[in-house]
Every structure is written in structure tokens, then in C-alpha cells.
Design a protein around this motif. Structure first.
Motif, PDB file in Angstrom:
ATOM      1  N   SER A 284       3.957   5.429   3.496  1.00  0.00           N
ATOM      2  CA  SER A 284       3.097   6.605   3.606  1.00  0.00           C
ATOM      3  C   SER A 284       3.899   7.885   3.438  1.00  0.00           C
ATOM      4  CB  SER A 284       2.405   6.637   4.974  1.00  0.00           C
ATOM      5  OG  SER A 284       1.683   7.840   5.151  1.00  0.00           O
ATOM      6  N   VAL A 285       3.245   8.887   2.870  1.00  0.00           N
ATOM      7  CA  VAL A 285       3.825  10.234   2.880  1.00  0.00           C
ATOM      8  C   VAL A 285       3.739  10.766   4.312  1.00  0.00           C
ATOM      9  CG1 VAL A 285       3.268  10.691   0.465  1.00  0.00           C
ATOM     10  CG2 VAL A 285       1.588  11.264   2.237  1.00  0.00           C
ATOM     11  N   PRO A 286       4.633  11.689   4.683  1.00  0.00           N
ATOM     12  CA  PRO A 286       4.695  12.140   6.085  1.00  0.00           C
ATOM     13  C   PRO A 286       3.491  12.933   6.566  1.00  0.00           C
ATOM     14  CG  PRO A 286       6.770  12.571   4.937  1.00  0.00           C
ATOM     15  CD  PRO A 286       5.779  12.186   3.896  1.00  0.00           C
ATOM     16  N   ASN A 287       2.700  13.506   5.670  1.00  0.00           N
ATOM     17  CA  ASN A 287       1.589  14.355   6.122  1.00  0.00           C
ATOM     18  C   ASN A 287       0.248  13.630   6.153  1.00  0.00           C
ATOM     19  OD1 ASN A 287       1.362  14.120   3.360  1.00  0.00           O
ATOM     20  ND2 ASN A 287       0.791  16.254   3.005  1.00  0.00           N
TER      21      ASN A 287
ATOM     22  N   VAL B  68       2.367   1.771   9.856  1.00  0.00           N
ATOM     23  CA  VAL B  68       3.090   2.116   8.635  1.00  0.00           C
ATOM     24  C   VAL B  68       4.528   1.639   8.790  1.00  0.00           C
ATOM     25  CG1 VAL B  68       4.059   4.072   7.341  1.00  0.00           C
ATOM     26  CG2 VAL B  68       1.649   4.085   8.004  1.00  0.00           C
ATOM     27  N   ASP B  69       5.083   1.070   7.717  1.00  0.00           N
ATOM     28  CA  ASP B  69       6.427   0.513   7.794  1.00  0.00           C
ATOM     29  C   ASP B  69       7.522   1.534   7.468  1.00  0.00           C
ATOM     30  OD1 ASP B  69       5.677  -2.325   8.321  1.00  0.00           O
ATOM     31  OD2 ASP B  69       4.646  -2.049   6.421  1.00  0.00           O
ATOM     32  N   ARG B  70       7.194   2.502   6.597  1.00  0.00           N
ATOM     33  CA  ARG B  70       8.205   3.479   6.207  1.00  0.00           C
ATOM     34  C   ARG B  70       7.531   4.755   5.731  1.00  0.00           C
ATOM     35  NH1 ARG B  70      12.637   1.254   2.155  1.00  0.00           N
ATOM     36  NH2 ARG B  70      13.356   0.279   4.098  1.00  0.00           N
ATOM     37  N   LEU B  71       8.088   5.902   6.120  1.00  0.00           N
ATOM     38  CA  LEU B  71       7.626   7.182   5.606  1.00  0.00           C
ATOM     39  C   LEU B  71       8.486   7.571   4.412  1.00  0.00           C
ATOM     40  CD1 LEU B  71       6.970   9.238   8.866  1.00  0.00           C
ATOM     41  CD2 LEU B  71       5.410   7.758   7.589  1.00  0.00           C
ATOM     42  N   VAL B  72       7.836   8.126   3.405  1.00  0.00           N
ATOM     43  CA  VAL B  72       8.506   8.432   2.145  1.00  0.00           C
ATOM     44  C   VAL B  72       8.210   9.878   1.752  1.00  0.00           C
ATOM     45  CG1 VAL B  72       8.666   7.874  -0.300  1.00  0.00           C
ATOM     46  CG2 VAL B  72       8.323   6.037   1.364  1.00  0.00           C
ATOM     47  N   ASP B  73       9.261  10.667   1.609  1.00  0.00           N
ATOM     48  CA  ASP B  73       9.103  12.015   1.051  1.00  0.00           C
ATOM     49  C   ASP B  73       9.060  11.896  -0.469  1.00  0.00           C
ATOM     50  OD1 ASP B  73       9.119  13.845   3.289  1.00  0.00           O
ATOM     51  OD2 ASP B  73      11.175  13.187   3.636  1.00  0.00           O
ATOM     52  N   GLY B  74       8.081  12.512  -1.087  1.00  0.00           N
ATOM     53  CA  GLY B  74       8.018  12.480  -2.544  1.00  0.00           C
ATOM     54  C   GLY B  74       7.095  11.395  -3.060  1.00  0.00           C
ATOM     55  N   ALA B  75       7.479  10.801  -4.185  1.00  0.00           N
ATOM     56  CA  ALA B  75       6.616   9.866  -4.918  1.00  0.00           C
ATOM     57  C   ALA B  75       6.590   8.508  -4.223  1.00  0.00           C
ATOM     58  CB  ALA B  75       7.089   9.729  -6.356  1.00  0.00           C
ATOM     59  N   VAL B  76       5.547   8.287  -3.452  1.00  0.00           N
ATOM     60  CA  VAL B  76       5.483   7.063  -2.649  1.00  0.00           C
ATOM     61  C   VAL B  76       5.293   5.823  -3.516  1.00  0.00           C
ATOM     62  CG1 VAL B  76       2.993   7.204  -2.188  1.00  0.00           C
ATOM     63  CG2 VAL B  76       4.493   6.118  -0.519  1.00  0.00           C
ATOM     64  N   ALA B  77       4.593   5.941  -4.640  1.00  0.00           N
ATOM     65  CA  ALA B  77       4.420   4.789  -5.524  1.00  0.00           C
ATOM     66  C   ALA B  77       5.747   4.374  -6.148  1.00  0.00           C
ATOM     67  CB  ALA B  77       3.389   5.103  -6.611  1.00  0.00           C
ATOM     68  N   GLU B  78       6.603   5.359  -6.446  1.00  0.00           N
ATOM     69  CA  GLU B  78       7.921   5.030  -6.985  1.00  0.00           C
ATOM     70  C   GLU B  78       8.769   4.326  -5.931  1.00  0.00           C
ATOM     71  OE1 GLU B  78       9.880   8.371  -8.743  1.00  0.00           O
ATOM     72  OE2 GLU B  78       8.197   8.816 -10.096  1.00  0.00           O
ATOM     73  N   ALA B  79       8.646   4.740  -4.688  1.00  0.00           N
ATOM     74  CA  ALA B  79       9.354   4.060  -3.602  1.00  0.00           C
ATOM     75  C   ALA B  79       8.896   2.609  -3.491  1.00  0.00           C
ATOM     76  CB  ALA B  79       9.131   4.801  -2.288  1.00  0.00           C
ATOM     77  N   ALA B  80       7.604   2.395  -3.661  1.00  0.00           N
ATOM     78  CA  ALA B  80       7.072   1.031  -3.626  1.00  0.00           C
ATOM     79  C   ALA B  80       7.638   0.204  -4.772  1.00  0.00           C
ATOM     80  CB  ALA B  80       5.550   1.073  -3.688  1.00  0.00           C
ATOM     81  N   GLN B  81       7.752   0.811  -5.935  1.00  0.00           N
ATOM     82  CA  GLN B  81       8.328   0.098  -7.077  1.00  0.00           C
ATOM     83  C   GLN B  81       9.766  -0.329  -6.785  1.00  0.00           C
ATOM     84  OE1 GLN B  81       7.883   2.753 -10.420  1.00  0.00           O
ATOM     85  NE2 GLN B  81       5.656   2.792 -10.233  1.00  0.00           N
TER      86      GLN B  81
ATOM     87  N   ALA C  51       0.862  -1.173   0.000  1.00  0.00           N
ATOM     88  CA  ALA C  51       0.000   0.000   0.000  1.00  0.00           C
ATOM     89  C   ALA C  51       0.902   1.227   0.000  1.00  0.00           C
ATOM     90  CB  ALA C  51      -0.903   0.008   1.219  1.00  0.00           C
ATOM     91  N   ALA C  52       0.837   2.000  -1.079  1.00  0.00           N
ATOM     92  CA  ALA C  52       1.633   3.223  -1.213  1.00  0.00           C
ATOM     93  C   ALA C  52       0.697   4.396  -0.943  1.00  0.00           C
ATOM     94  CB  ALA C  52       2.248   3.305  -2.608  1.00  0.00           C
TER      95      ALA C  52
ATOM     96  N   ALA D  28       1.120  10.378  10.525  1.00  0.00           N
ATOM     97  CA  ALA D  28       1.956   9.350   9.910  1.00  0.00           C
ATOM     98  C   ALA D  28       3.119   8.950  10.801  1.00  0.00           C
ATOM     99  CB  ALA D  28       2.462   9.841   8.561  1.00  0.00           C
ATOM    100  N   SER D  29       3.683   9.906  11.535  1.00  0.00           N
ATOM    101  CA  SER D  29       4.800   9.590  12.422  1.00  0.00           C
ATOM    102  C   SER D  29       4.366   8.632  13.528  1.00  0.00           C
ATOM    103  CB  SER D  29       5.360  10.882  13.023  1.00  0.00           C
ATOM    104  OG  SER D  29       6.416  10.602  13.908  1.00  0.00           O
ATOM    105  N   GLU D  30       3.205   8.911  14.115  1.00  0.00           N
ATOM    106  CA  GLU D  30       2.698   8.022  15.158  1.00  0.00           C
ATOM    107  C   GLU D  30       2.318   6.676  14.568  1.00  0.00           C
ATOM    108  OE1 GLU D  30      -0.022   8.426  19.155  1.00  0.00           O
ATOM    109  OE2 GLU D  30      -0.628   9.585  17.398  1.00  0.00           O
ATOM    110  N   ALA D  31       1.770   6.674  13.366  1.00  0.00           N
ATOM    111  CA  ALA D  31       1.418   5.417  12.691  1.00  0.00           C
ATOM    112  C   ALA D  31       2.652   4.562  12.479  1.00  0.00           C
ATOM    113  CB  ALA D  31       0.728   5.704  11.368  1.00  0.00           C
ATOM    114  N   ARG D  32       3.769   5.195  12.127  1.00  0.00           N
ATOM    115  CA  ARG D  32       5.022   4.447  11.974  1.00  0.00           C
ATOM    116  C   ARG D  32       5.500   3.929  13.326  1.00  0.00           C
ATOM    117  NH1 ARG D  32      10.132   7.788  10.233  1.00  0.00           N
ATOM    118  NH2 ARG D  32       9.584   8.641  12.276  1.00  0.00           N
ATOM    119  N   ASP D  33       5.421   4.752  14.354  1.00  0.00           N
ATOM    120  CA  ASP D  33       5.838   4.308  15.688  1.00  0.00           C
ATOM    121  C   ASP D  33       4.988   3.135  16.163  1.00  0.00           C
ATOM    122  OD1 ASP D  33       7.723   6.320  15.685  1.00  0.00           O
ATOM    123  OD2 ASP D  33       6.563   7.676  16.964  1.00  0.00           O
ATOM    124  N   PHE D  34       3.705   3.159  15.841  1.00  0.00           N
ATOM    125  CA  PHE D  34       2.801   2.070  16.219  1.00  0.00           C
ATOM    126  C   PHE D  34       3.129   0.784  15.464  1.00  0.00           C
ATOM    127  CE2 PHE D  34      -1.325   4.387  17.759  1.00  0.00           C
ATOM    128  CZ  PHE D  34      -0.610   4.996  18.767  1.00  0.00           C
ATOM    129  N   GLY D  35       3.620   0.916  14.220  1.00  0.00           N
ATOM    130  CA  GLY D  35       3.802  -0.245  13.348  1.00  0.00           C
ATOM    131  C   GLY D  35       2.703  -0.378  12.317  1.00  0.00           C
TER     132      GLY D  35
END
Length: 201
Positions: free
Chosen positions: A111-114, A166-179, A89-90, A157-164
Motif C-alpha cells: 500500500s501507499v502510505p496515504n 498490509v504487509d509493506r508500505l511503498v513510497d512511489g509506484a506501488v505496482a512496480e514494487a509488486a513487480q 494487491a498493489a 495505512a500505518s495502522e493497517a500495517r501494524d494490524f497485519g
């Protein structure tokens, strides 16, 4: 309103209704479920959205008419969870309500940070989709799941990552990061990825 691209084993599914915060109609959910059911030939599948919101959940008009508790949500999340390939999920933005189901069913969440995360079933007065609480609890624990579902808390998103959640926060094109995460999987024999995924269950 659902776009699908296929590129050498990589399926990218994009929710494309940004004027309505990518809210989901019954037809859109059915199309998403059908794509997930047909994606057994894919080596990797990415779910993403257009605009600033991944999905606001159910279309409000259709939710009032019964979509909020329709079994199509469970059909979709079950189909994603059953896929033998890598699923990511991007999240290009906020995730809300029933749209959690398909995201929780994925192997990885970026996830994007915002982005914001909330599932306001208490406020709206109905139960979440049947498999969502259990999947969420496996990721973040029962107490934090109750914080979101029973407490109606909106987390960033930051708290979601701390909870687990979200696995990683991505600045910019999150779909490209997934690729980028899919590169090794796409290059390998599909049975290897299937076997590793089975061992991780």
C-alpha cells in the motif's frame, strides 16, 4: 474500465475508473472474476488501480439496485484465492467496502502510505461478503476485524500495517514494487511456486 496486461507470466490487472474512485459495476466485477478464473496459466498476478483510490467498492447507483449483496463479489474473491500463482494487491490508494474481498484473497498486500481502509457495512445496513470476515480475521484477528466491520472504523495505512492487513508500505509506484517481488517467482518453475503456496495454507 478493467485493463489487463500480460508480460511473460506476469498478469497485471488495473481498475481504471478514476473519475468514479474506481467504484465497481457488475460488469467490471464480472470481468475481474473472469480474468481471475482464466489466470491459472499466470505465474504471478498483480491487482492495482489508477488514480488516488484503489477502489471505493460498489458503484453507488448499482449498489442501491442490489449489487452490494450480489454473489459476483464472492465469485471474484474465490477465484483470486484459488489461484496457484503468487497474487499481490498493489494498493495505489484507499480501499473501501466490497473491494476488500479480492484484496483479502491475495497472498500479499502492498500500500501507499496515504491510503485509508474502511468497510462500512454497519452504516449501510447489510452483511459483508461471506468470506471477507474470516479472511480478515485470519490476517488481523477477530477483535480488529470487529473494530473495522462492526465498529465502522476507518484506519490509515500505518495502522493497517501494524494490524497485519498490509504487509509493506511503498513510497512511489506501488505496482512496480509488486513487480519486484515477483522476480524470483517469474524466473522459477511454476510448480515450485504452486508447491510453496500450498505449504503455506
Amino acid at each position: 474500465m478493467i485493463d489487463l496486461s500480460k508480460d511473460d507470466g506476469l498478469w497485471t490487472v488495473t481498475i481504471n475508473r478514476p473519475d468514479k474512485a474506481n467504484s465497481l459495476t457488475k460488469d467490471m466485477l464480472t470481468e475481474l472474476a473472469e480474468i481471475a478464473e482464466q489466470a491459472t496459466e499466470a505465474k504471478a498476478l498483480i491487482l492495482t488501480g489508477t488514480g488516488k483510490v484503489f477502489s471505493a467498492g460498489a458503484d453507488l447507483d448499482e449498489a442501491r439496485a442490489g449489487l452490494a449483496t450480489d454473489p459476483v463479489w464472492e465469485r471474484l474473491s474465490g477465484a483470486v484465492a484459488a489461484l496457484p500463482c503468487m497474487t499481490i494487491a498493489a494498493l495505489n490508494g484507499t480501499l473501501a467496502g466490497g473491494a476488500f474481498g479480492m484484496v483479502l484473497a491475495c497472498d500479499i498486500r502492498l500500500s501507499v502510505p496515504n491510503a485509508k481502509f474502511f468497510y462500512p457495512v454497519m452504516k449501510l445496513g447489510f452483511l459483508p461478503q461471506p468470506s471477507d470476515p474470516a479472511r480478515m480475521a485470519r490476517l488481523i484477528g477477530p477483535a480488529r476485524t470487529k473494530l473495522i466491520l462492526m465498529g465502522g472504523q476507518k484506519i490509515d495505512a500505518s495502522e493497517a500495517r501494524d494490524f497485519g492487513l498490509v504487509d509493506r508500505l511503498v513510497d512511489g509506484a506501488v505496482a512496480e514494487a509488486a513487480q519486484g517481488i515477483c522476480v524470483d517467482t517469474l524466473a522459477a518453475d511454476a510448480q515450485i511456486a504452486k508447491g510453496i503456496k500450498a505449504l503455506c495454507q
